[in-house]
Design an enzyme around this catalytic site. Sequence first.
Site, PDB file in Angstrom:
ATOM      1  N   ASP A  46      79.407  28.143  25.898  1.00 20.34           N
ATOM      2  CA  ASP A  46      79.476  30.352  26.290  1.00 20.34           C
ATOM      3  C   ASP A  46      80.111  30.449  25.359  1.00 20.34           C
ATOM      4  O   ASP A  46      80.626  30.449  23.806  1.00 20.34           O
ATOM      5  CB  ASP A  46      80.167  30.311  27.648  1.00 20.34           C
ATOM      6  N   LYS A  68      75.707  34.624  25.778  1.00 17.26           N
ATOM      7  CA  LYS A  68      75.474  36.085  25.767  1.00 17.26           C
ATOM      8  C   LYS A  68      75.704  36.703  23.996  1.00 17.26           C
ATOM      9  O   LYS A  68      76.993  36.889  23.395  1.00 17.26           O
ATOM     10  CB  LYS A  68      75.452  36.904  26.712  1.00 17.26           C
ATOM     11  N   MET A 190      86.780  40.706  33.816  1.00 13.22           N
ATOM     12  CA  MET A 190      85.499  41.614  33.556  1.00 13.22           C
ATOM     13  C   MET A 190      85.308  42.830  34.691  1.00 13.22           C
ATOM     14  O   MET A 190      84.920  42.868  35.397  1.00 13.22           O
ATOM     15  CB  MET A 190      84.709  40.698  35.004  1.00 13.22           C
TER      16      MET A 190
HETATM   17  N1  SAH Z   1      85.847  31.181  33.194  1.00 12.05           N
HETATM   18  C1  SAH Z   1      87.402  32.445  33.103  1.00 12.05           C
HETATM   19  C2  SAH Z   1      87.098  33.169  32.941  1.00 12.05           C
HETATM   20  C3  SAH Z   1      84.977  33.876  33.055  1.00 12.05           C
HETATM   21  S1  SAH Z   1      84.765  35.541  33.857  1.00 12.05           S
HETATM   22  C4  SAH Z   1      88.869  31.529  32.202  1.00 12.05           C
HETATM   23  O1  SAH Z   1      89.169  30.923  33.592  1.00 12.05           O
HETATM   24  O2  SAH Z   1      89.201  32.407  31.938  1.00 12.05           O
HETATM   25  C5  SAH Z   1      85.404  36.688  32.162  1.00 12.05           C
HETATM   26  C6  SAH Z   1      85.527  37.068  31.722  1.00 12.05           C
HETATM   27  O3  SAH Z   1      86.650  35.997  31.973  1.00 12.05           O
HETATM   28  C7  SAH Z   1      85.991  38.302  30.655  1.00 12.05           C
HETATM   29  O4  SAH Z   1      85.393  39.175  31.465  1.00 12.05           O
HETATM   30  C8  SAH Z   1      87.609  38.623  30.656  1.00 12.05           C
HETATM   31  O5  SAH Z   1      88.246  39.724  31.971  1.00 12.05           O
HETATM   32  C9  SAH Z   1      88.024  37.675  31.081  1.00 12.05           C
HETATM   33  N2  SAH Z   1      88.611  36.853  29.962  1.00 12.05           N
HETATM   34  C10 SAH Z   1      87.762  35.301  29.436  1.00 12.05           C
HETATM   35  N3  SAH Z   1      88.403  34.563  27.808  1.00 12.05           N
HETATM   36  C11 SAH Z   1      89.240  36.092  27.813  1.00 12.05           C
HETATM   37  C12 SAH Z   1      89.947  36.054  26.547  1.00 12.05           C
HETATM   38  N4  SAH Z   1      89.666  35.334  25.104  1.00 12.05           N
HETATM   39  N5  SAH Z   1      90.818  37.310  26.458  1.00 12.05           N
HETATM   40  C13 SAH Z   1      91.042  38.554  27.449  1.00 12.05           C
HETATM   41  N6  SAH Z   1      89.620  37.967  28.965  1.00 12.05           N
HETATM   42  C14 SAH Z   1      89.142  37.112  28.562  1.00 12.05           C
END
Ligand code: SAH
Length: 278
Positions: A46, A68, A190
């Site tokens: 991703d 994306k 998100m």
């Molecule tokens: N599975 C992922 C979450 C996916 S949803 C997890 O466990 O972290 C995607 C959201 O995760 C983004 O919109 C943001 O809110 C958060 N996110 C993921 N990576 C991030 C990062 N490096 N810094 C800040 N927010 C992050």
Amino acid sequence: MTRTDSPEDILPPGSVALVGAGPGDPDLLTLGAVKVLGAADVVVYDALVSDAVLDHLTPDCERIFVGKRGGHPSVHQTEISEKLITLAKAGRRVARLKGGDPFIFGRGGEEACCLAREKIPFRIVPGVTAGIAGPAYAGIPLTHRGINSNVGFFTGHESAETSSLGGEESPFSQDWAAIGRTFPVLVLYMAMKHLPEITQGIMAGGRRADTPVAVIRWATTPDQITLVTTLGRVVADVATHGLKPPAIVVIGEVVGFRDTLRWRQDRDPTRDDPPGRF
Ligand code: SAH
């Protein structure tokens, strides 16, 4: 049963590993993730998987990007699941690499259900989720004795299928006023798009406008930005400083510990105070 670390055992041909890549810093990959990435001959990944994490793939591992990026829409979820199934049925060793943890707001459960339905062997390698690592890298303990005995993880962007009110993606099926009264500390994923409605809802439920809030963008990467503000000001501050996703939003008194516990050189757009050492 003996267990070896040969690729046959770690990721046999025709199987899929759903692997959490963590939020960016490759130090947060688990040993299990590194083993699987070293055994995979194809990786499906991703947009939120960092290049530093992809460096752990073998040079001849095929890379398939399904995120994306640059205004192009992401590959549809059913297409991703179909791709995993096709690759596995062709006898490949497939790593499905997802940002953070695959089962936290990452649709990993949906992909695993598709594999299970097709009777494709799979394993799950949990990852460090952004909502836990981000606050830690910002110097914010999510629980602190005497302050909170629970913490809630929320998405600010529900899909039409999970929203009880239906319709397009919206934050409205969650009762933010009740959530704000119930959880002393909230960690939001998100949430940037719907931050005005979410923060208004929480304040309408009785949380004070001066409740501390942190917005952590690109958590754990060298580009991490941590904006510290309040519930009443966060929407304006995010706009002023042009903060965009991906970001984690932390709401609650524990954010105040950052003043003492900041240890990293993450940029704070509202302050000139000296950053941490590392
Ligand atoms: N599975 C992922 C979450 C996916 S949803 C997890 O466990 O972290 C995607 C959201 O995760 C983004 O919109 C943001 O809110 C958060 N996110 C993921 N990576 C991030 C990062 N490096 N810094 C800040 N927010 C992050």
